[in-house]
Design a protein around this motif. Structure first.
Motif, PDB file in Angstrom:
ATOM      1  N   GLN A 155       3.340  -2.021  -8.296  1.00 42.58           N
ATOM      2  CA  GLN A 155       3.503  -0.661  -7.731  1.00 42.58           C
ATOM      3  C   GLN A 155       2.274   0.197  -8.026  1.00 42.58           C
ATOM      4  OE1 GLN A 155       7.154   1.044  -9.152  1.00 42.58           O
ATOM      5  NE2 GLN A 155       8.428  -0.258  -7.861  1.00 42.58           N
ATOM      6  N   LEU A 156       1.749   0.026  -9.235  1.00 43.11           N
ATOM      7  CA  LEU A 156       0.533   0.754  -9.618  1.00 43.11           C
ATOM      8  C   LEU A 156      -0.633   0.346  -8.704  1.00 43.11           C
ATOM      9  CD1 LEU A 156       0.293   2.765 -11.937  1.00 43.11           C
ATOM     10  CD2 LEU A 156      -0.679   0.949 -13.341  1.00 43.11           C
ATOM     11  N   GLY A 157      -0.692  -0.944  -8.400  1.00 41.10           N
ATOM     12  CA  GLY A 157      -1.734  -1.442  -7.497  1.00 41.10           C
ATOM     13  C   GLY A 157      -1.630  -0.802  -6.116  1.00 41.10           C
ATOM     14  N   GLU A 158      -0.376  -0.614  -5.666  1.00 44.23           N
ATOM     15  CA  GLU A 158      -0.194   0.046  -4.359  1.00 44.23           C
ATOM     16  C   GLU A 158      -0.681   1.492  -4.419  1.00 44.23           C
ATOM     17  OE1 GLU A 158       3.930  -0.486  -3.375  1.00 44.23           O
ATOM     18  OE2 GLU A 158       3.727  -2.667  -3.350  1.00 44.23           O
ATOM     19  N   ALA A 159      -0.423   2.151  -5.561  1.00 49.80           N
ATOM     20  CA  ALA A 159      -0.902   3.537  -5.721  1.00 49.80           C
ATOM     21  C   ALA A 159      -2.428   3.574  -5.710  1.00 49.80           C
ATOM     22  CB  ALA A 159      -0.363   4.127  -7.020  1.00 49.80           C
ATOM     23  N   ILE A 160      -3.054   2.598  -6.354  1.00 52.15           N
ATOM     24  CA  ILE A 160      -4.531   2.546  -6.355  1.00 52.15           C
ATOM     25  C   ILE A 160      -5.040   2.272  -4.945  1.00 52.15           C
ATOM     26  CG2 ILE A 160      -6.560   1.306  -7.238  1.00 52.15           C
ATOM     27  CD1 ILE A 160      -4.941   0.799  -9.811  1.00 52.15           C
ATOM     28  N   SER A 161      -4.319   1.436  -4.217  1.00 50.64           N
ATOM     29  CA  SER A 161      -4.700   1.134  -2.832  1.00 50.64           C
ATOM     30  C   SER A 161      -4.662   2.407  -1.979  1.00 50.64           C
ATOM     31  CB  SER A 161      -3.746   0.081  -2.274  1.00 50.64           C
ATOM     32  OG  SER A 161      -4.132  -0.288  -0.986  1.00 50.64           O
ATOM     33  N   ARG A 162      -3.613   3.221  -2.167  1.00 53.54           N
ATOM     34  CA  ARG A 162      -3.521   4.499  -1.423  1.00 53.54           C
ATOM     35  C   ARG A 162      -4.661   5.433  -1.836  1.00 53.54           C
ATOM     36  NH1 ARG A 162       2.003   3.662  -2.324  1.00 53.54           N
ATOM     37  NH2 ARG A 162       2.005   4.965  -4.189  1.00 53.54           N
ATOM     38  N   GLU A 163      -4.966   5.437  -3.134  1.00 52.74           N
ATOM     39  CA  GLU A 163      -6.065   6.276  -3.636  1.00 52.74           C
ATOM     40  C   GLU A 163      -7.386   5.839  -2.993  1.00 52.74           C
ATOM     41  OE1 GLU A 163      -5.846   8.931  -5.566  1.00 52.74           O
ATOM     42  OE2 GLU A 163      -8.008   9.198  -5.379  1.00 52.74           O
TER      43      GLU A 163
END
Lengths: 103, 174
Positions: free
Chosen positions: A22-30
């Motif tokens: 989930q954190l990786g998805e947040a970084i992807s959005r960032e």
């Protein structure tokens, strides 16, 4: 833990893997947001001929920064979770194999 | 020995200054010649926000990892290796965030400098326009009988950039 022993709750590793994904998805959005905003319009660095190299240099820097974010996303969102899931699976497999010797 | 500037010299000066003004105008809007402060500040904010997000995400990840390795769910050699990996990883992310902060500060500084230079350039450009307008009118009002005998009639303030003393209309010649 002393004496080379270990303690493991494989479910905790699997849960950690899911949280990191989930954190990786947040970084992807960032990274996507940064990519969209790091596109300076023409004239941002001025209208003199010297502005063009400055514009190019910024784009290269922004490209490098975006690459850094993607490397981070791959590590947090994919590689580390995969390693955690493999670790959890290895612990479970070893436990099962150890148990097999007593059957 | 001094020599009075004659009408043809004034015309040459007008032409030269018009050339300079034209060169500046051809480059584009003088108010954005040294850069667009608003765009530069938007870029700066983007880097600042990215740095803040990276730190927030790292904290979250660190908390998640700690919840497993420090609360007894995972202990041993592999757990220690994971903790060491994660600590180094967090340091690398902090380094990346710091570089975004540095870029944000640099862009913010460039924006401030561009704003100052643009204001100066606009001021000079406007002064050149005013000078040319007045000089052109003055050139038309020169009394041909005065040419060579006294200074041409130039309206007060012509050739005077903002904040500068009026310049003389005579020059030295050898």
């Amino acid at each position: 833990m002393e004496g080379g022993g270990f303690r493991i709750a494989p479910d905790a590793l699997i849960q950690l893997a899911a949280e990191l994904e989930q954190l990786g998805e947040a970084i992807s959005r960032e990274a996507a947001g940064f990519s969209a905003s790091a596109q300076p319009p023409a004239g941002t660095f001025g209208l003199l001929p010297e502005a063009e190299p400055a514009h190019r240099a910024y784009l290269e820097t922004a490209h490098g920064a975006l690459h850094g974010l993607r490397v981070l996303q791959a590590a947090v969102g994919t590689e580390v979770p995969a390693a955690l899931r493999i670790s959890a699976a290895n612990y479970l497999t070893t436990d099962d194999e150890s148990a097999a010797g007593f059957r | 020995m001094t020599e009075v500037v004659q009408a043809p010299d004034l015309q040459a000066l007008i032409a030269t200054i018009a050339d300079v003004k034209g060169w500046v105008s051809r480059l584009g809007d003088p108010s954005r010649l040294a850069g667009d402060p608003a765009s530069l500040r938007r870029l700066s904010i983007s880097h600042r926000e990215t740095a803040a997000s990276l730190r927030t995400l790292t904290r979250l990840g660190f908390h998640d990892a700690q919840s497993v390795t420090q609360w007894g769910a995972w202990e041993g050699t592999a757990a220690n290796s994971f903790s060491a990996y994660w600590t180094e990883f967090a340091n690398r992310v902090e380094d990346l965030a710091s570089r975004h902060d540095q870029m944000a500060s640099a862009l913010s500084g460039v924006a401030a400098e561009a704003e100052r230079l643009n204001a100066d350039l606009l001021s000079v450009h406007e002064a050149l326009s005013r000078w040319l307008s007045l000089a052109a009118q003055s050139a038309l009002t020169i009394d041909p009988g005065q040419v060579g005998r006294g200074p041409p009639t130039i309206a007060p303030g012509v050739g005077q950039a903002p904040g500068r003393a009026p310049r003389g209309r005579e020059r030295e010649s050898r």
